[in-house]
Enzyme design. Structure first.
Site, PDB file in Angstrom:
ATOM      1  N   THR A 288       0.849  -1.235  -0.033  1.00  0.00           N
ATOM      2  CA  THR A 288      -0.077   0.060  -0.082  1.00  0.00           C
ATOM      3  C   THR A 288       0.989   1.280  -0.021  1.00  0.00           C
ATOM      4  OG1 THR A 288      -0.289  -0.239   2.305  1.00  0.00           O
ATOM      5  CG2 THR A 288      -2.181  -1.023   1.087  1.00  0.00           C
TER       6      THR A 288
ATOM      7  N   PRO B  53      -3.685  -1.230  -3.845  1.00  0.00           N
ATOM      8  CA  PRO B  53      -4.798  -1.144  -3.073  1.00  0.00           C
ATOM      9  C   PRO B  53      -4.675  -2.405  -2.117  1.00  0.00           C
ATOM     10  CG  PRO B  53      -5.576  -1.195  -5.300  1.00  0.00           C
ATOM     11  CD  PRO B  53      -4.058  -0.943  -5.584  1.00  0.00           C
ATOM     12  N   ASP B  54      -4.745  -2.272  -0.782  1.00  0.00           N
ATOM     13  CA  ASP B  54      -5.028  -3.448   0.036  1.00  0.00           C
ATOM     14  C   ASP B  54      -6.159  -4.560  -0.155  1.00  0.00           C
ATOM     15  OD1 ASP B  54      -4.945  -5.273   2.029  1.00  0.00           O
ATOM     16  OD2 ASP B  54      -4.792  -3.904   3.622  1.00  0.00           O
TER      17      ASP B  54
ATOM     18  N   ILE C  90       1.098 -10.635  -3.634  1.00  0.00           N
ATOM     19  CA  ILE C  90       1.310 -11.241  -4.668  1.00  0.00           C
ATOM     20  C   ILE C  90       1.806 -10.226  -5.950  1.00  0.00           C
ATOM     21  CG2 ILE C  90      -0.638 -13.076  -4.289  1.00  0.00           C
ATOM     22  CD1 ILE C  90      -2.458 -11.245  -6.332  1.00  0.00           C
ATOM     23  N   ASP C  91       2.281  -9.158  -5.434  1.00  0.00           N
ATOM     24  CA  ASP C  91       2.413  -8.153  -6.750  1.00  0.00           C
ATOM     25  C   ASP C  91       3.955  -8.192  -7.241  1.00  0.00           C
ATOM     26  OD1 ASP C  91       4.140  -7.253  -4.555  1.00  0.00           O
ATOM     27  OD2 ASP C  91       2.725  -6.049  -3.571  1.00  0.00           O
TER      28      ASP C  91
ATOM     29  N   CYS D 257      -5.214 -21.885 -23.876  1.00  0.00           N
ATOM     30  CA  CYS D 257      -4.204 -22.876 -24.051  1.00  0.00           C
ATOM     31  C   CYS D 257      -4.435 -22.838 -25.491  1.00  0.00           C
ATOM     32  CB  CYS D 257      -4.228 -23.744 -23.274  1.00  0.00           C
ATOM     33  SG  CYS D 257      -2.948 -25.075 -23.720  1.00  0.00           S
TER      34      CYS D 257
ATOM     35  N   SER E 175      -0.750  -7.430   9.243  1.00  0.00           N
ATOM     36  CA  SER E 175      -1.477  -7.690  10.419  1.00  0.00           C
ATOM     37  C   SER E 175      -1.512  -9.057  11.062  1.00  0.00           C
ATOM     38  CB  SER E 175      -2.868  -7.085  10.059  1.00  0.00           C
ATOM     39  OG  SER E 175      -3.398  -7.900   9.323  1.00  0.00           O
TER      40      SER E 175
ATOM     41  N   ASN F  56       4.411  -2.343  11.947  1.00  0.00           N
ATOM     42  CA  ASN F  56       2.985  -2.290  11.421  1.00  0.00           C
ATOM     43  C   ASN F  56       2.161  -1.229  11.978  1.00  0.00           C
ATOM     44  OD1 ASN F  56       1.130  -3.742   9.469  1.00  0.00           O
ATOM     45  ND2 ASN F  56      -0.026  -4.212  11.562  1.00  0.00           N
TER      46      ASN F  56
HETATM   47 ZN   LIG Z   1      -3.379 -26.680 -22.102  1.00  0.00          ZN
END
Ligand SMILES: [Zn+2]
Length: 242
Positions: free
Chosen positions: A24, A29-30, A99-100, A147, A189, A213
């Site tokens: 953040t 955005p969180d 995950i960024d 795919c 957190s 934190n």
């Molecule tokens: Zn495939």
């Protein structure tokens, strides 16, 4: 903060654990914050493996900006501070709930993504692999990247509801936490399990826990020190290891 810098200088093996607060600060955005994804009506479905199986458009439509817009964000001072500590051979690895992909973008070498990441996508049918950039390129021409071999949708390696956590990343995180003499929690957190069960492993193995934190966490009592200000932490580290 001075005491923390001294503590870091004396440490031999530091494990870093990062959460949404680090992202953040970079303008991302969180997911779990007040404006975050989980408050949106479709949020639960977007990251649900059964819904993905039924209709991958729910994910791709909902996450177009949230996930594929990540290519527009840059690492911030906290990411850089961690890299600096890694270069000084103090930090042995970064465990992240994010995950960024910003730790890798900043230059961190050892990153364990305990909630997965969109860095790679795999075909839901045959397992064929694509990179984040390849999927972004496909999304310019199609709503759901499919795919070429079997026609099924590509799924990001983000851990969806209903999926197991990435086994290898988690096992590596456990090992890192257990051998650390200092666990540094940054911007988490510590409420999401089982990731939040990692910092106590360091304490149980005889190491120390420090938490930076904005809000209190359920593990504050286990920590030798707690600080509220992530930006101040980054500044102090970048000054000390200039
Ligand atoms: Zn495939």
């Amino acid at each position: 903060m001075k005491a923390l810098i001294e503590k870091l200088k004396r440490a031999h093996s530091v494990a870093v654990f990062t959460g949404a607060g680090v992202s953040t600060l970079c303008g991302i955005p969180d997911f779990r914050g007040p404006q975050g994804l989980y408050k949106q009506p479709d949020a639960e479905r977007m990251f649900d493996i059964d819904w993905f199986r039924r209709d991958p458009t729910i994910y791709y439509k909902g996450c177009m900006e949230l996930v594929y817009g990540l290519k527009n964000f840059k690492p911030g001072p906290v990411h850089q501070a961690i890299v600096r500590l890694e270069q000084a051979s103090l930090v042995k690895g970064v465990i992240t709930q994010n995950i960024d992909m910003l730790h890798q973008k900043a230059g961190s070498k050892t990153v364990y993504e305990v909630h997965g990441s969109p860095m790679l996508h795999h075909c839901f049918g045959c397992g064929r692999e694509k990179t984040f950039d390849e999927i972004c390129a496909m999304l310019e021409k199609t709503a759901v990247p499919r795919c070429e071999q079997c026609g099924e949708a590509y799924k990001p390696d983000i851990t969806f509801f209903g999926e197991m956590l990435p086994e290898k990343a988690f096992a590596n995180s456990v090992a890192l936490a257990q051998k650390a003499d200092l666990m540094l929690v940054l911007g988490s957190s510590l409420t999401v399990h089982p990731a939040a069960s990692l910092p106590p492993l360091t304490v149980r193995a005889g190491g120390e826990l420090v938490i930076v934190n904005a809000q209190p966490t359920p593990l504050d009592d286990l920590a030798v020190r707690c600080y509220p200000d992530l930006a101040a932490f980054a500044t102090a580290v970048l000054d000390a290891w200039a």
